[in-house]
Scaffold this active site. Structure first.
Site, PDB file in Angstrom:
ATOM      1  CB  SER A 160     -11.697  -4.655   7.418  1.00  0.00           C
ATOM      2  OG  SER A 160     -12.731  -3.970   6.764  1.00  0.00           O
ATOM      3  NE  ARG A 177      -1.773   5.083   8.732  1.00  0.00           N
ATOM      4  CZ  ARG A 177      -3.030   4.714   8.510  1.00  0.00           C
ATOM      5  NH1 ARG A 177      -3.379   4.254   7.334  1.00  0.00           N
ATOM      6  NH2 ARG A 177      -3.931   4.814   9.462  1.00  0.00           N
ATOM      7  NE  ARG A 197      -3.579  -2.558   2.132  1.00  0.00           N
ATOM      8  CZ  ARG A 197      -4.598  -2.927   2.898  1.00  0.00           C
ATOM      9  NH1 ARG A 197      -4.984  -2.137   3.895  1.00  0.00           N
ATOM     10  NH2 ARG A 197      -5.250  -4.046   2.671  1.00  0.00           N
ATOM     11  NE  ARG A 235      -2.833  -1.316  10.930  1.00  0.00           N
ATOM     12  CZ  ARG A 235      -3.674  -0.410  10.448  1.00  0.00           C
ATOM     13  NH1 ARG A 235      -4.975  -0.532  10.650  1.00  0.00           N
ATOM     14  NH2 ARG A 235      -3.218   0.631   9.781  1.00  0.00           N
ATOM     15  CD  GLU A 260      -9.457  -1.462   9.333  1.00  0.00           C
ATOM     16  OE1 GLU A 260      -9.742  -0.251   9.267  1.00  0.00           O
ATOM     17  OE2 GLU A 260      -9.339  -2.195   8.332  1.00  0.00           O
TER      18      GLU A 260
END
Length: 424
Positions: free
Chosen positions: A351, A276, A261, A388, A348
């Site tokens: 998801s 991140r 990403r 994460r 988060e």
RNA sequence: GGAGGUGUCGCAUAGUGGCCUAGUGCGCCCGCCUGCUAAGCGGGUUGAGGAUGAAACCUCUCGCGGGUUCAAAUCCCGCCACCUCCGCCA
């Protein structure tokens, strides 16, 4: 992509869904008029083409002057057909362009609003009270450094900001998480998959990632390939252009892949540690099923995520994402957010989205039922996002000396270790 | 990276410019025959779209995209996939 029939028969439903997302309603009228134009151009083209074909068939049998007349007429028609076809193609292109830009219809049940308007559905587990325990929790980077598990400095040296290296027990921890999650998924009936992380434009387009999310996607121009941000892309494209027999559904896959990403527009956000990053590994669940079954399947994927988080001993909450924050392909989305002690917040970790027929229309994945074909529903859900998950594990299971307790489920995958100790 | 070959209906195959509205076999579905099954006989069997109250009807679909032609599965160009060989490589 939306259903053209729905557009013609009930455009108000699309308008309502757009409004629910806080997006333009005017595109619906633009679509309707583009559809009108397309229908009239295709009718004109087909009429001319039919005449051309029927006259053309008479030519081999015709003689002399009659033949010359026919040839002259068909030659003229040939040019008209070409023009009409071009007009039809252009109208089709215009319609498709508009239709492809339209997001999936947001579920009326999704909460109204944007990023901050989620609804908390439930809280599971209780965050530890570190004050009562008499010590301040270290954050994951500090713990990762003590354990010799995470090296962000050298990650940056090798690849730049937002890269990291998992070292020693950190690397083993990820491998244990992957093995444990794939084992769970297999037990639940998912087929384990190792799909490519590099995909064609059609796969990216088909899953809806070249719309508003395009800036977040890595592209290799020399080969015109994309690096996936999730294995959902490869799994959705996997059955593209196929027609399933009804009894083969539901079809459940669990894929491991790296995820890339660009994190465009997140400068300055979550810069510490590995929260991140531009690359991480993930085990993703993916289901092909029917539209009617899709809500129940969505709940099932959510239940698996909850079971997994619970087995890891993480306190977390389940969030119903608001319509304005769904992303283009989903009608509804649930996030599981784990408690991150050093941040004092839920963040988060997983998801799950119900994409109904949005992706299957673009990729043309259908099922044959009762003699008819219809587009399938696709759903996806994170099972284990490595970075994460590692953050949450380290921070939630840390002890005053910097060691970290290993959840029981992971112990067999770590050679029986029950605790991760700081290196000297 | 280089050379050659192949791509037709679920599968196998026929088809070198107009009788292709893509034939045949297998498989599958429906029916007949039959105590039942098989065999045999007859019919059906890609997908998408337009038009219609619904149909009849019409168009597209021979890997994909363009071109030549009055007319393309068929001829030409480009691309993609697969196979064989050579080179390189984990």
């Amino acid at each position: 992509m939306i259903d053209i029939r729905l557009l013609r028969e009930d455009p108000d439903r699309i308008r309502a869904a757009q409004k629910h997302r806080g997006e333009s309603v005017a595109v619906v009228d633009a679509l309707l008029s583009a559809d009108d134009r397309w229908r009239s151009t295709i009718a004109a083209y087909e009429h001319l083409r039919a005449e051309q074909k029927s006259l053309g068939k008479q030519i081999p049998r015709a003689q002399g002057e009659q033949k010359q007349t026919l040839l002259a007429r068909t030659k003229e028609l040939s040019a008209q057909v070409k023009t009409a076809e071009a007009a039809q193609n252009e109208a089709d292109r215009e319609f498709r362009e508009l239709a492809m830009a339209l997001p999936n219809l947001a579920s009326p049940e999704a909460p109204v609003g944007g990023e901050d308007d989620f609804v908390v559905l439930e809280e599971i587990g209780t965050p530890r009270d570190f004050a009562a325990e008499g010590f301040a929790p270290r954050d994951h980077l500090e713990l990762g450094t003590l354990l010799g598990a995470i090296d962000v400095e050298r990650g940056a040296k090798v690849s730049g900001a937002r890269f990291y290296v998992l070292t020693g027990i950190g690397a083993q921890l990820e491998l244990a998480l992957v093995a444990a999650s794939i084992a769970k998924a297999t037990e639940w009936g998912f087929v384990p998959m190792l799909p490519p992380a590099l995909v064609k434009p059609s796969a990216m387009e088909g899953t809806g990632f070249l719309g508003q999310a395009a800036d977040d996607v890595y592209h290799l121009p020399k080969d015109d390939l994309y690096l996936v941000g999730t294995s959902e892309v490869a799994l959705a494209a996997y059955h593209g252009d196929e027609i399933f027999d009804a009894e083969t559904l539901p079809l459940r896959y669990a894929a491991f892949s790296p995820c890339f990403r660009r994190e465009a527009g997140s400068y300055g956000k979550d810069t510490r540690g590995i929260f991140r990053v531009h690359w991480f590994d993930k085990v993703e669940m993916f289901t092909y099923t029917t539209v009617e079954e899709s809500d129940a399947e969505h709940q099932r994927l959510l239940a698996y995520e909850k079971e997994w988080m619970t087995a890891l001993g993480l306190p977390f909450r389940v969030v119903d994402v608001a319509a304005g924050d769904l992303g283009s392909s989903a009608v509804r989305k649930f996030d599981c957010e784990a408690w991150i002690p050093a941040q004092g917040k839920y963040r988060e970790l997983t998801s799950t989205s119900n994409c109904t027929q949005f992706q299957s229309r673009r990729l043309d994945t259908r099922v044959r039922r009762a003699g008819r074909t219809e587009h399938v529903a696709t759903l996806n859900g994170t099972l284990m996002a490595s970075t994460r998950t590692i953050i949450a594990l380290l921070e939630n299971h840390q002890q005053p000396d910097g060691s970290v307790l290993v959840p029981e489920m992971l112990q067999p995958h770590l050679g029986g270790r029950t605790v991760l100790e700081p290196i000297t």
